[in-house]
Design a protein around this motif. Structure first.
Motif, short mmCIF file in Angstrom:
data_model
loop_
_atom_site.label_atom_id
_atom_site.label_comp_id
_atom_site.label_asym_id
_atom_site.label_seq_id
_atom_site.Cartn_x
_atom_site.Cartn_y
_atom_site.Cartn_z
N THR A 294 -22.44 8.94 -44.68
CA THR A 294 -22.77 7.55 -44.95
C THR A 294 -23.16 6.85 -43.64
OG1 THR A 294 -20.47 6.83 -44.70
CG2 THR A 294 -21.19 7.46 -46.91
N PRO A 295 -23.93 5.78 -43.71
CA PRO A 295 -24.41 5.13 -42.48
C PRO A 295 -23.28 4.54 -41.62
CG PRO A 295 -25.69 4.40 -44.38
CD PRO A 295 -24.53 5.17 -44.91
N ASP A 296 -22.22 4.04 -42.28
CA ASP A 296 -21.13 3.38 -41.56
C ASP A 296 -19.84 4.19 -41.68
OD1 ASP A 296 -22.56 0.99 -40.81
OD2 ASP A 296 -22.46 0.40 -42.92
N PRO A 297 -18.94 4.06 -40.72
CA PRO A 297 -17.62 4.70 -40.84
C PRO A 297 -16.94 4.28 -42.14
CG PRO A 297 -17.92 3.82 -38.63
CD PRO A 297 -19.08 3.32 -39.44
N LEU A 298 -16.21 5.21 -42.74
CA LEU A 298 -15.55 4.95 -44.01
C LEU A 298 -14.08 4.59 -43.78
CD1 LEU A 298 -17.03 7.83 -46.20
CD2 LEU A 298 -17.55 5.38 -46.36
N VAL A 299 -13.70 3.43 -44.30
CA VAL A 299 -12.31 3.01 -44.26
C VAL A 299 -12.03 2.27 -45.56
CG1 VAL A 299 -12.96 0.97 -42.89
CG2 VAL A 299 -10.56 1.69 -42.99
N GLY A 300 -11.60 3.03 -46.56
CA GLY A 300 -11.37 2.46 -47.89
C GLY A 300 -10.57 3.42 -48.75
N GLY A 301 -11.18 4.51 -49.14
CA GLY A 301 -10.46 5.48 -49.96
C GLY A 301 -11.39 6.20 -50.90
N VAL A 302 -10.81 7.14 -51.64
CA VAL A 302 -11.57 8.00 -52.54
C VAL A 302 -10.88 8.04 -53.90
CG1 VAL A 302 -12.69 10.25 -52.78
CG2 VAL A 302 -12.07 9.43 -50.52
N LEU A 303 -11.68 8.06 -54.96
CA LEU A 303 -11.19 8.24 -56.32
C LEU A 303 -11.90 9.45 -56.93
CD1 LEU A 303 -9.88 7.30 -59.09
CD2 LEU A 303 -11.96 5.96 -59.41
N ALA A 304 -11.14 10.39 -57.48
CA ALA A 304 -11.72 11.53 -58.19
C ALA A 304 -11.36 11.41 -59.66
CB ALA A 304 -11.18 12.85 -57.62
N THR A 305 -12.34 11.57 -60.54
CA THR A 305 -12.11 11.46 -61.98
C THR A 305 -12.16 12.83 -62.64
OG1 THR A 305 -14.42 11.26 -62.69
CG2 THR A 305 -13.35 9.26 -61.87
N ALA A 306 -11.57 12.92 -63.83
CA ALA A 306 -11.58 14.18 -64.59
C ALA A 306 -12.97 14.54 -65.04
CB ALA A 306 -10.64 14.06 -65.80
N GLY A 307 -13.88 13.57 -65.03
CA GLY A 307 -15.26 13.83 -65.43
C GLY A 307 -16.13 14.40 -64.33
N GLY A 308 -15.53 14.74 -63.20
CA GLY A 308 -16.29 15.39 -62.13
C GLY A 308 -17.02 14.44 -61.20
N LEU A 309 -16.49 13.21 -61.06
CA LEU A 309 -17.10 12.23 -60.16
C LEU A 309 -16.15 11.88 -59.03
CD1 LEU A 309 -18.65 9.72 -62.75
CD2 LEU A 309 -19.84 11.52 -61.48
N VAL A 310 -16.72 11.57 -57.89
CA VAL A 310 -15.96 11.08 -56.74
C VAL A 310 -16.55 9.72 -56.36
CG1 VAL A 310 -15.38 11.44 -54.31
CG2 VAL A 310 -15.40 13.38 -55.89
N PHE A 311 -15.69 8.69 -56.32
CA PHE A 311 -16.14 7.35 -55.97
C PHE A 311 -15.58 6.96 -54.60
CE2 PHE A 311 -16.45 7.32 -60.58
CZ PHE A 311 -17.60 6.58 -60.82
N THR A 312 -16.41 6.30 -53.81
CA THR A 312 -15.96 5.73 -52.55
C THR A 312 -16.81 4.51 -52.23
OG1 THR A 312 -15.28 6.29 -50.28
CG2 THR A 312 -17.46 7.03 -50.96
N GLY A 313 -16.25 3.57 -51.48
CA GLY A 313 -16.98 2.37 -51.09
C GLY A 313 -17.35 2.41 -49.62
#
Length: 262
Positions: free
Chosen positions: A177-196
């Motif tokens: 990602t363009p900027d450093p990541l400081v937030g967190g990660v969510l993984a779903t049973a549907g095979g998705l990973v979310f991050t902000g």
């Protein structure tokens, strides 16, 4: 002097008595700011046909540690998920360039685990720092004072979402990602990973391949852990878009909620 036991450590306490059960110190005598900042994550690990109750912790140094949560035995230390250089060098008057530095690696960002596919997902950053030794000269009756400073360097920096194989410790894939990541990660049973991201983007990534599938532009930095819940058979994903003043990300005060389509 000494190791400074329990600093930069994962510590397990007996919930009934408060007594120490075990601890694992990642860095004895830490002078680099590698404190254990990311919350531990609990999961079960398959090992030699046995199911072991485990705890994982994503470190500022760029390694993911996995322990037997009953006794603290180290079961796995992952491959590095961020670039590493001069991590344990001592400060000099000229300054030593170190990465990851006091910011991480993984800072406050929580980790997500997909037990079924044996993967851990971490949100990290590459942001070099300069480690400098300073001396304040003696003045009258006051002796000279030696101290060190860790200062972020104004140069190229970025974020990395990494999928870590919990069997081998190797990196399965990475998404930059363009900027450093400081937030967190969510993984779903549907095979998705979310991050902000700090620029306000909320990302949905394919958990198997690391491919970016979807983005939404929030009105402030999306620097919080995404969460998921279900109401009346509909799955939702929500993230607080509050930004982060320390990292220079636009601040706000909204909760963004999305419904997942079928």
């Amino acid at each position: 002097p000494g190791d400074n036991s329990y600093t930069v450590s994962l510590v397990a306490l007996d919930a009934h008595s408060g007594k120490l059960r075990w601890h694992y110190q990642q860095v004895p005598h830490d002078v680099w700011g590698y404190d254990v900042a990311s919350p531990p994550v609990l999961f079960d690990l398959e090992r030699n046909g046995k199911r072991i109750p485990a705890v994982g912790q994503a470190s500022k140094m760029g390694w993911f540690y996995v322990h037997d949560r009953n006794n603290g035995e180290l079961l796995l230390k992952s491959a590095a998920f961020v670039p590493q250089q001069n991590m344990f060098a001592h400060a000099t008057q000229e300054g030593v360039r170190i990465y990851p530095g006091v910011l991480g690696g993984v800072n406050w960002s929580p980790t997500a685990v997909d037990e079924g596919n044996g993967l851990a997902f971490v949100a990290a950053m590459h942001w070099p720092v300069r480690y400098t030794l300073h001396v304040t000269p003696a003045n009258g009756n006051k002796p000279a004072i030696r101290y060190s400073a860790l200062e972020p360097i104004d140069e190229s920096r970025w974020g990395l979402v990494s999928a870590i194989d919990l069997t081998t410790g190797q990196i399965r894939w990475q998404h930059q990602t363009p900027d450093p990541l400081v937030g967190g990660v969510l993984a779903t049973a549907g095979g998705l990973v979310f991050t902000g991201e700090g620029n306000g983007q909320l990302d949905a990534i394919d958990a198997a391949s690391g491919k970016l599938l979807w983005q939404y532009q929030c009105n402030a930095g999306a620097n919080a852990p995404p969460i998921s819940y279900e109401i009346d058979g509909v799955q939702y994903v929500a993230i607080a878009a509050g930004g982060n003043q320390i990292f220079g990300f636009k601040q706000g005060d909204t909760l963004q909620v999305f419904a997942l389509g079928k």
